[in-house]
Design an enzyme around this catalytic site. Sequence first.
Site, PDB file in Angstrom:
ATOM      1  CD1 TRP A 134      -2.789   1.624   0.878  1.00 19.80           C
ATOM      2  CD2 TRP A 134      -1.393   2.273   2.436  1.00 19.80           C
ATOM      3  NE1 TRP A 134      -3.214   2.900   1.362  1.00 19.80           N
ATOM      4  CE2 TRP A 134      -2.271   3.415   2.294  1.00 19.80           C
ATOM      5  CE3 TRP A 134      -0.011   2.562   3.271  1.00 19.80           C
ATOM      6  CZ2 TRP A 134      -2.191   4.280   3.169  1.00 19.80           C
ATOM      7  CZ3 TRP A 134      -0.224   3.389   4.117  1.00 19.80           C
ATOM      8  CH2 TRP A 134      -1.335   4.743   4.016  1.00 19.80           C
TER       9      TRP A 134
ATOM     10  CG  HIS B 280       6.319  -2.681   7.997  1.00 19.31           C
ATOM     11  ND1 HIS B 280       5.749  -3.914   7.858  1.00 19.31           N
ATOM     12  CD2 HIS B 280       5.625  -2.206   6.741  1.00 19.31           C
ATOM     13  CE1 HIS B 280       4.624  -4.058   7.019  1.00 19.31           C
ATOM     14  NE2 HIS B 280       4.738  -2.858   6.337  1.00 19.31           N
TER      15      HIS B 280
ATOM     16  CB  SER C 138       3.166  -4.193   3.427  1.00 22.31           C
ATOM     17  OG  SER C 138       2.298  -3.762   4.553  1.00 22.31           O
TER      18      SER C 138
ATOM     19  CG  ASP D 144       6.530  -4.951  11.043  1.00 23.99           C
ATOM     20  OD1 ASP D 144       5.828  -3.892  10.937  1.00 23.99           O
ATOM     21  OD2 ASP D 144       6.367  -5.458   9.658  1.00 23.99           O
TER      22      ASP D 144
END
Length: 281
Positions: A41, A261, A107, A232
């Site tokens: 994203w 992350h 992700s 993360d």
Amino acid sequence: MQRAPALDAAGHVVTRDGVALFHRDWGGGRDAAPVVFLASWSLASDSWAHQMMACRAAGLRPVAYDRRGHGRSADPGRGYDFDTLADDLADVLEALGIRSATLVTFSAGAGEAVRYLTRHGAARVSRLALVAPTTPLMARTGDNPDGIDTAVLDAFARDEMLRDWPRWLEDNGRAFAGPDVSEPMLAWVKGMALRPSLLALAEFHRTLTRTDFRGELPRLGLPVLVVQGDRDATCPLDLTGRRTAALVPGARLLVYEGAPHGLFVSHAERLGADLLAFAAG
């Protein structure tokens, strides 16, 4: 009206509903083993540059594309649900003649890949690597009490992202990338995140945080690798990576100690090596 996916004169993949998707295909020829990368994203295919270079050096065929509303792809103002995004992936694979691919996601790309496999099957994909996934379910529900409160998710979209997205990126970029990434590299990542439309960001954020993949993950039926850092802050390991690996029969979980992350920049070389080893079987 739906059409067969095809390449247009500019080299974009035009999807069944007419959306032009920018892609990069770094060769090795059609006989080279393909590795297809899905970005997160807000990010574009550029984010996978280091890992794609590693694949190319190893004689593989690295391919990546920008999701609709992201990067250099068209912004149609629609289609930010996982069914449509999975269909986009199907169209990219078909238009480029890709089979037996190693599919690598980062992700939120995990949801696109999982939905693609349960919606279209695994005829074109041989294995799946999920890097810092958002699966199986981010939001808190009655049967997912450890998830993130939907009020918190909505407040982020309303008060942070839609009000001042550049400021949020400035305040949170370092936590995403970790302490060792250079300021220029961090600026590059933040620049990518500024390119999507706010509509794409808002609608896809709601999709990725609310969609429940707990019923789909056990049905994948192919080798799966989950890679995630134990620091993360975006997708907590115990909420996402561990649960994802536990739901997929035979999945392997690889945890990077002390990692954030954004593994594609914080641990670019190590991640590239691990993905190459996985692609080799």
